[in-house]
Design a protein around this motif. Structure first.
Motif, PDB file in Angstrom:
ATOM      1  N   ALA A  14       0.922  -1.284  -0.019  1.00 51.74           N
ATOM      2  CA  ALA A  14       0.108  -0.288   0.051  1.00 51.74           C
ATOM      3  C   ALA A  14       0.821   1.333   0.181  1.00 51.74           C
ATOM      4  N   SER A  15       0.578   2.165  -0.609  1.00 55.33           N
ATOM      5  CA  SER A  15       1.156   3.406  -0.670  1.00 55.33           C
ATOM      6  C   SER A  15       1.139   4.049   0.565  1.00 55.33           C
ATOM      7  N   PRO A  16       2.153   5.070   1.116  1.00 52.56           N
ATOM      8  CA  PRO A  16       2.084   5.642   2.117  1.00 52.56           C
ATOM      9  C   PRO A  16       0.751   6.346   2.268  1.00 52.56           C
ATOM     10  N   SER A  17       0.285   6.406   3.677  1.00 55.07           N
ATOM     11  CA  SER A  17      -0.972   7.054   3.885  1.00 55.07           C
ATOM     12  C   SER A  17      -0.385   8.496   4.042  1.00 55.07           C
ATOM     13  N   GLU A  18      -1.491   9.733   3.956  1.00 56.41           N
ATOM     14  CA  GLU A  18      -1.429  11.121   4.330  1.00 56.41           C
ATOM     15  C   GLU A  18      -0.839  11.156   5.727  1.00 56.41           C
ATOM     16  N   GLY A  19      -1.364  10.250   6.573  1.00 55.18           N
ATOM     17  CA  GLY A  19      -0.673  10.322   8.163  1.00 55.18           C
ATOM     18  C   GLY A  19       0.790   9.993   8.022  1.00 55.18           C
ATOM     19  N   GLU A  20       1.070   8.892   7.268  1.00 58.45           N
ATOM     20  CA  GLU A  20       2.373   8.520   7.451  1.00 58.45           C
ATOM     21  C   GLU A  20       3.462   9.736   6.803  1.00 58.45           C
ATOM     22  N   GLU A  21       2.729  10.058   5.547  1.00 51.45           N
ATOM     23  CA  GLU A  21       3.985  11.197   5.130  1.00 51.45           C
ATOM     24  C   GLU A  21       3.939  12.413   5.945  1.00 51.45           C
ATOM     25  N   GLU A  22       2.779  12.945   6.668  1.00 52.07           N
ATOM     26  CA  GLU A  22       2.684  13.841   7.513  1.00 52.07           C
ATOM     27  C   GLU A  22       3.985  13.621   8.573  1.00 52.07           C
ATOM     28  N   GLN A  23       3.956  12.440   9.222  1.00 53.30           N
ATOM     29  CA  GLN A  23       4.669  12.040  10.262  1.00 53.30           C
ATOM     30  C   GLN A  23       6.108  11.919   9.908  1.00 53.30           C
ATOM     31  N   ALA A  24       6.310  11.492   8.714  1.00 52.37           N
ATOM     32  CA  ALA A  24       7.706  11.508   8.281  1.00 52.37           C
ATOM     33  C   ALA A  24       8.421  12.711   7.873  1.00 52.37           C
ATOM     34  N   GLU A  25       7.345  13.708   7.495  1.00 54.49           N
ATOM     35  CA  GLU A  25       7.824  14.903   7.139  1.00 54.49           C
ATOM     36  C   GLU A  25       8.299  15.703   8.362  1.00 54.49           C
ATOM     37  N   ALA A  26       7.331  15.678   9.293  1.00 57.35           N
ATOM     38  CA  ALA A  26       7.570  16.111  10.789  1.00 57.35           C
ATOM     39  C   ALA A  26       8.966  15.709  11.405  1.00 57.35           C
ATOM     40  N   ALA A  27       9.282  14.343  11.255  1.00 60.42           N
ATOM     41  CA  ALA A  27      10.353  13.642  11.932  1.00 60.42           C
ATOM     42  C   ALA A  27      11.591  14.191  11.074  1.00 60.42           C
ATOM     43  N   PHE A  28      11.569  14.364   9.955  1.00 62.45           N
ATOM     44  CA  PHE A  28      12.714  14.926   8.957  1.00 62.45           C
ATOM     45  C   PHE A  28      12.837  16.372   9.275  1.00 62.45           C
ATOM     46  N   ALA A  29      12.121  17.034   9.723  1.00 57.98           N
ATOM     47  CA  ALA A  29      12.051  18.287  10.101  1.00 57.98           C
ATOM     48  C   ALA A  29      12.679  18.578  11.459  1.00 57.98           C
ATOM     49  N   SER A  30      12.438  17.726  12.213  1.00 60.60           N
ATOM     50  CA  SER A  30      12.933  17.414  13.490  1.00 60.60           C
ATOM     51  C   SER A  30      14.542  17.042  13.586  1.00 60.60           C
ATOM     52  N   VAL A  31      15.053  16.244  12.569  1.00 62.50           N
ATOM     53  CA  VAL A  31      16.381  15.867  12.490  1.00 62.50           C
ATOM     54  C   VAL A  31      17.048  16.990  11.863  1.00 62.50           C
ATOM     55  N   LEU A  32      16.493  17.650  10.801  1.00 61.21           N
ATOM     56  CA  LEU A  32      17.293  19.021  10.355  1.00 61.21           C
ATOM     57  C   LEU A  32      17.525  19.885  11.417  1.00 61.21           C
ATOM     58  N   ALA A  33      16.520  19.998  12.384  1.00 62.95           N
ATOM     59  CA  ALA A  33      16.830  21.249  13.452  1.00 62.95           C
ATOM     60  C   ALA A  33      17.953  20.875  14.196  1.00 62.95           C
ATOM     61  N   GLN A  34      18.368  19.435  14.240  1.00 63.14           N
ATOM     62  CA  GLN A  34      19.631  19.143  15.080  1.00 63.14           C
ATOM     63  C   GLN A  34      20.851  19.704  14.334  1.00 63.14           C
ATOM     64  N   LEU A  35      20.803  20.015  12.920  1.00 69.72           N
ATOM     65  CA  LEU A  35      21.985  20.312  12.325  1.00 69.72           C
ATOM     66  C   LEU A  35      22.632  21.765  12.722  1.00 69.72           C
ATOM     67  N   SER A  36      23.975  22.275  12.806  1.00 68.55           N
ATOM     68  CA  SER A  36      24.378  23.346  12.912  1.00 68.55           C
ATOM     69  C   SER A  36      23.870  24.237  11.866  1.00 68.55           C
ATOM     70  N   PRO A  37      23.521  25.499  12.180  1.00 71.04           N
ATOM     71  CA  PRO A  37      23.250  26.644  11.155  1.00 71.04           C
ATOM     72  C   PRO A  37      24.209  26.685  10.043  1.00 71.04           C
ATOM     73  N   ARG A  38      25.655  26.282  10.332  1.00 69.48           N
ATOM     74  CA  ARG A  38      26.784  26.493   9.647  1.00 69.48           C
ATOM     75  C   ARG A  38      26.651  25.226   8.324  1.00 69.48           C
ATOM     76  N   PHE A  39      25.804  24.198   8.715  1.00 68.45           N
ATOM     77  CA  PHE A  39      25.772  23.029   7.827  1.00 68.45           C
ATOM     78  C   PHE A  39      25.017  23.278   6.966  1.00 68.45           C
ATOM     79  N   GLY A  40      25.355  23.445   5.495  1.00 66.64           N
ATOM     80  CA  GLY A  40      24.706  23.729   4.526  1.00 66.64           C
ATOM     81  C   GLY A  40      24.938  22.717   3.326  1.00 66.64           C
ATOM     82  N   PHE A  41      23.586  22.370   2.654  1.00 65.67           N
ATOM     83  CA  PHE A  41      23.847  21.204   1.446  1.00 65.67           C
ATOM     84  C   PHE A  41      22.688  21.727   0.602  1.00 65.67           C
TER      85      PHE A  41
END
Length: 168
Positions: A14-41
């Motif tokens: 089954a394709s990802p549900s809307e809830g799974e996609e939202e949860q994954a997006e929020a988790a990725f944003a949380s991980v990105l928040a742990q990066l140093s402001p100087r870390f660019g890619f």
């Protein structure tokens, strides 16, 4: 039961549900928040990292190995940077850009190390093929000073950081 029957899933794909996609997006944003402001890619790297992360996240959710085990547990310092640095290195074909941090590993072995791209020059070789040469710099007294010249792209490994005078 044959070996193939033993590994067939119990449920249809089954394709990802809307809830799974939202949860994954929020988790990725949380991980990105742990990066140093100087870390660019680059945007391309971020998009690839996000797609891979979300795929892993959704797979974890479906197997019950995600949210409860990670709730309020930060990753160790540097973990995210290491993964992103490896991902940046894996994205081939994108030459270093002006102001990007690079690792020099060319013929001047005594000068191996990390530098900033201070200057890029493109010119035609004697055979008429385009050739790009880089000048690499170090920060001295708050200024970017070129220290290596005529460096070939093959001697460089791009790193996921851009020069920012205000944070150096």
């Amino acid at each position: 039961m044959t070996r193939l029957e033993a590994i067939e899933p119990k449920y249809p794909a089954a394709s990802p549900s809307e809830g799974e996609e939202e949860q994954a997006e929020a988790a990725f944003a949380s991980v990105l928040a742990q990066l140093s402001p100087r870390f660019g890619f680059r945007r391309e790297v971020r998009e690839l990292a996000q797609a891979l992360f979300e795929l892993g996240w959704i797979a974890g959710v479906r197997t019950g190995h995600t949210w409860p085990s990670l709730m309020n547990v930060p990753l160790p310092d540097g973990t995210v940077q290491e993964v992103m640095r490896d991902l940046v290195g894996a994205v081939a074909g994108v030459p270093p850009r002006l102001g990007q941090k690079v690792r020099y590993e060319g013929s001047m072995t005594g000068r191996h190390g990390n530098y900033w791209i201070a200057h890029i020059e493109a010119r035609l070789s004697l055979s008429g093929r385009p050739k790009v040469h880089y000048s690499l710099g170090e920060v001295r007294n708050g200024l970017l000073r070129p220290v290596l010249h005529n460096v070939h792209a093959e001697s460089l490994t791009p790193l996921p950081e851009d020069f920012d005078r205000d944070t150096l």
